[in-house]
Design a protein around this motif. Structure first.
Motif, mmCIF file in Angstrom:
data_model
loop_
_atom_site.group_PDB
_atom_site.id
_atom_site.type_symbol
_atom_site.label_atom_id
_atom_site.label_comp_id
_atom_site.label_asym_id
_atom_site.label_seq_id
_atom_site.Cartn_x
_atom_site.Cartn_y
_atom_site.Cartn_z
ATOM 1 N N GLU A 21 54.789 35.368 63.000
ATOM 2 C CA GLU A 21 53.397 34.528 63.808
ATOM 3 C C GLU A 21 53.130 33.472 63.341
ATOM 4 O OE1 GLU A 21 49.019 34.991 64.660
ATOM 5 O OE2 GLU A 21 49.736 36.214 64.031
ATOM 6 N N LYS A 22 53.292 32.359 63.999
ATOM 7 C CA LYS A 22 52.849 31.039 62.915
ATOM 8 C C LYS A 22 51.094 30.951 63.429
ATOM 9 C CE LYS A 22 53.384 26.111 62.681
ATOM 10 N NZ LYS A 22 53.474 26.408 60.999
ATOM 11 N N ILE A 23 51.155 30.879 61.695
ATOM 12 C CA ILE A 23 49.077 30.888 61.446
ATOM 13 C C ILE A 23 49.147 29.344 61.334
ATOM 14 C CG2 ILE A 23 47.636 31.479 60.709
ATOM 15 C CD1 ILE A 23 49.599 34.485 60.100
ATOM 16 N N ASN A 24 48.142 28.894 62.112
ATOM 17 C CA ASN A 24 47.462 27.165 61.740
ATOM 18 C C ASN A 24 45.689 27.248 61.411
ATOM 19 O OD1 ASN A 24 49.981 26.391 62.916
ATOM 20 N ND2 ASN A 24 49.425 26.520 64.755
ATOM 21 N N LEU A 25 45.394 28.646 62.056
ATOM 22 C CA LEU A 25 43.695 28.258 61.367
ATOM 23 C C LEU A 25 43.649 30.032 61.427
ATOM 24 C CD1 LEU A 25 41.015 27.194 61.459
ATOM 25 C CD2 LEU A 25 41.196 27.909 63.535
ATOM 26 N N ILE A 26 42.885 29.583 60.395
ATOM 27 C CA ILE A 26 42.383 31.279 60.119
ATOM 28 C C ILE A 26 40.787 31.630 59.746
ATOM 29 C CG2 ILE A 26 43.897 32.153 57.862
ATOM 30 C CD1 ILE A 26 42.500 31.505 55.569
ATOM 31 N N TYR A 27 40.531 32.204 59.498
ATOM 32 C CA TYR A 27 38.534 32.421 59.166
ATOM 33 C C TYR A 27 38.392 32.844 58.093
ATOM 34 C CZ TYR A 27 38.496 31.530 64.733
ATOM 35 O OH TYR A 27 38.267 30.265 65.895
ATOM 36 N N GLU A 28 36.977 32.203 57.010
ATOM 37 C CA GLU A 28 36.830 32.939 55.506
ATOM 38 C C GLU A 28 35.249 33.661 56.516
ATOM 39 O OE1 GLU A 28 36.858 30.094 53.323
ATOM 40 O OE2 GLU A 28 39.135 31.037 52.774
ATOM 41 N N ASN A 29 34.672 34.798 55.624
ATOM 42 C CA ASN A 29 33.182 34.975 55.895
ATOM 43 C C ASN A 29 32.339 34.463 55.245
ATOM 44 O OD1 ASN A 29 33.287 36.745 58.413
ATOM 45 N ND2 ASN A 29 34.468 37.851 56.041
ATOM 46 N N SER A 30 31.265 33.464 55.943
ATOM 47 C CA SER A 30 29.994 32.375 54.661
ATOM 48 C C SER A 30 28.733 33.400 55.373
ATOM 49 C CB SER A 30 30.972 31.421 55.209
ATOM 50 O OG SER A 30 29.817 30.787 56.630
ATOM 51 N N ASP A 31 28.480 32.904 54.539
ATOM 52 C CA ASP A 31 26.737 33.076 54.782
ATOM 53 C C ASP A 31 26.097 32.880 55.950
ATOM 54 O OD1 ASP A 31 25.986 34.387 52.760
ATOM 55 O OD2 ASP A 31 25.641 32.608 51.081
ATOM 56 N N ALA A 32 26.884 31.702 56.918
ATOM 57 C CA ALA A 32 26.333 31.264 57.927
ATOM 58 C C ALA A 32 27.400 31.931 59.018
ATOM 59 C CB ALA A 32 27.125 29.043 57.610
ATOM 60 N N GLY A 33 28.219 31.959 58.163
ATOM 61 C CA GLY A 33 28.669 33.191 59.773
ATOM 62 C C GLY A 33 31.059 32.786 59.484
ATOM 63 N N LEU A 34 31.106 32.551 60.434
ATOM 64 C CA LEU A 34 32.808 32.163 60.093
ATOM 65 C C LEU A 34 32.919 30.800 59.636
ATOM 66 C CD1 LEU A 34 34.273 34.436 62.936
ATOM 67 C CD2 LEU A 34 33.983 35.011 60.104
ATOM 68 N N LYS A 35 33.998 30.598 58.934
ATOM 69 C CA LYS A 35 35.025 29.163 58.789
ATOM 70 C C LYS A 35 35.510 28.541 59.037
ATOM 71 C CE LYS A 35 35.271 26.816 54.529
ATOM 72 N NZ LYS A 35 35.207 26.480 53.100
ATOM 73 N N GLU A 36 36.142 28.272 59.778
ATOM 74 C CA GLU A 36 37.542 27.881 59.935
ATOM 75 C C GLU A 36 37.947 27.529 58.958
ATOM 76 O OE1 GLU A 36 37.399 25.931 63.733
ATOM 77 O OE2 GLU A 36 37.158 27.445 64.774
ATOM 78 N N VAL A 37 39.237 27.170 58.298
ATOM 79 C CA VAL A 37 40.315 27.636 57.550
ATOM 80 C C VAL A 37 41.838 26.804 58.038
ATOM 81 C CG1 VAL A 37 41.300 26.765 55.118
ATOM 82 C CG2 VAL A 37 38.901 28.645 55.657
ATOM 83 N N SER A 38 42.279 25.130 58.388
ATOM 84 C CA SER A 38 43.362 25.279 58.249
ATOM 85 C C SER A 38 44.118 25.740 57.791
ATOM 86 C CB SER A 38 43.371 23.006 59.320
ATOM 87 O OG SER A 38 42.676 23.035 59.793
ATOM 88 N N THR A 39 45.469 25.981 57.698
ATOM 89 C CA THR A 39 46.744 26.630 57.296
ATOM 90 C C THR A 39 48.328 26.433 58.029
ATOM 91 O OG1 THR A 39 47.459 28.538 56.098
ATOM 92 C CG2 THR A 39 46.452 28.900 57.775
ATOM 93 N N ASP A 40 49.128 26.836 57.274
ATOM 94 C CA ASP A 40 50.578 26.237 58.327
ATOM 95 C C ASP A 40 51.355 27.448 57.504
ATOM 96 O OD1 ASP A 40 52.533 25.049 59.338
ATOM 97 O OD2 ASP A 40 53.074 23.426 58.073
ATOM 98 N N HIS A 41 51.365 28.119 58.563
ATOM 99 C CA HIS A 41 51.896 29.250 57.329
ATOM 100 C C HIS A 41 52.740 30.375 58.691
ATOM 101 C CE1 HIS A 41 52.996 32.760 54.978
ATOM 102 N NE2 HIS A 41 52.160 33.098 56.077
ATOM 103 N N GLU A 42 53.877 30.550 58.148
ATOM 104 C CA GLU A 42 54.792 31.472 59.091
ATOM 105 C C GLU A 42 54.599 32.607 58.342
ATOM 106 O OE1 GLU A 42 56.749 32.486 62.402
ATOM 107 O OE2 GLU A 42 56.177 31.067 62.373
ATOM 108 N N CYS A 43 54.315 33.562 59.095
ATOM 109 C CA CYS A 43 53.962 34.986 59.107
ATOM 110 C C CYS A 43 55.383 35.542 59.493
ATOM 111 C CB CYS A 43 52.817 35.124 59.551
ATOM 112 S SG CYS A 43 52.471 37.391 58.539
ATOM 113 N N PRO A 44 55.957 36.058 58.514
ATOM 114 C CA PRO A 44 56.906 36.890 58.801
ATOM 115 C C PRO A 44 57.209 38.045 59.595
ATOM 116 C CG PRO A 44 57.079 37.263 55.865
ATOM 117 C CD PRO A 44 55.896 36.250 56.807
ATOM 118 N N THR A 45 57.775 38.715 59.739
ATOM 119 C CA THR A 45 57.883 40.500 60.407
ATOM 120 C C THR A 45 57.998 40.765 58.962
ATOM 121 O OG1 THR A 45 58.303 42.210 61.865
ATOM 122 C CG2 THR A 45 60.039 41.284 60.445
#
Length: 174
Positions: A21-45
């Motif tokens: 999968e090509k991953i452009n965005l992940i989420y992190e847990n924070s006290d205010a809910g989910l925090k968006e974090v930009s990324t540029d990663h190709e997850c291989p099989t």
């Protein structure tokens, strides 16, 4: 395409899944809910080690009483989901979606939703009121589970959190 139970002796079919999968965005847990974090990663099989671990996890869960459903196209496994055997939560009213994957070329075609429906029916038949989801933090996974009716949970399963502390923990009411 057909959806049916995957038997223990068919575990090796999991090797047919392309989890890349090509991953452009992940989420992190924070006290205010989910925090968006930009990324540029190709997850291989999966590599061989990861695949061996996945197959072992699948076999352990099915042997313990869990159940797996697979989506098949011409006898090729194109998606699967595993419902855990262990009732969780303070009221012992939730069953975990232990594994859920759809092969890359078949995503966004409703296969994952059909698998979730089968797993939901089975969980309800087993007495669960909720599905517990410890989702990978990718945008695609979190959005998928939310689109299936899941919401963030305040009651985090400590055992699952300890296994994968970056996961996003959700519940789906059945």
């Amino acid at each position: 395409m057909i959806i049916r139970e995957i038997k223990l002796e068919e575990a090796e079919k999991i090797k047919e899944i392309d989890r890349s999968e090509k991953i452009n965005l992940i989420y992190e847990n924070s006290d205010a809910g989910l925090k968006e974090v930009s990324t540029d990663h190709e997850c291989p099989t999966w590599d061989t080690r990861e695949l061996d671990q996945l197959l072992e996890r699948f076999r352990i869960e099915i042997t313990a009483g869990g159940i797996a459903y697979g989506a098949f196209e011409n006898d090729c496994l194109i998606g699967f989901g595993v419902l855990g055997h262990k009732l969780r939560g303070k009221n012992k009213d939730r069953l975990q979606i232990d594994l859920m994957y759809v092969t890359r070329s078949f995503r966004r075609k409703g296969i994952g939703k059909q698998l979730m429906n089968e797993l939901s029916k089975e969980a309800k038949n087993r007495g669960a009121k909720f599905l517990y989801i410890s989702s990978t933090e990718t945008e695609s996974a979190v959005n998928f589970y939310q689109n299936c009716g899941s919401e963030l949970t305040d009651e985090i399963d400590q055992e699952l959190f300890d296994l994968e502390p970056n996961d996003i923990h959700m519940l789906k009411r059945l």
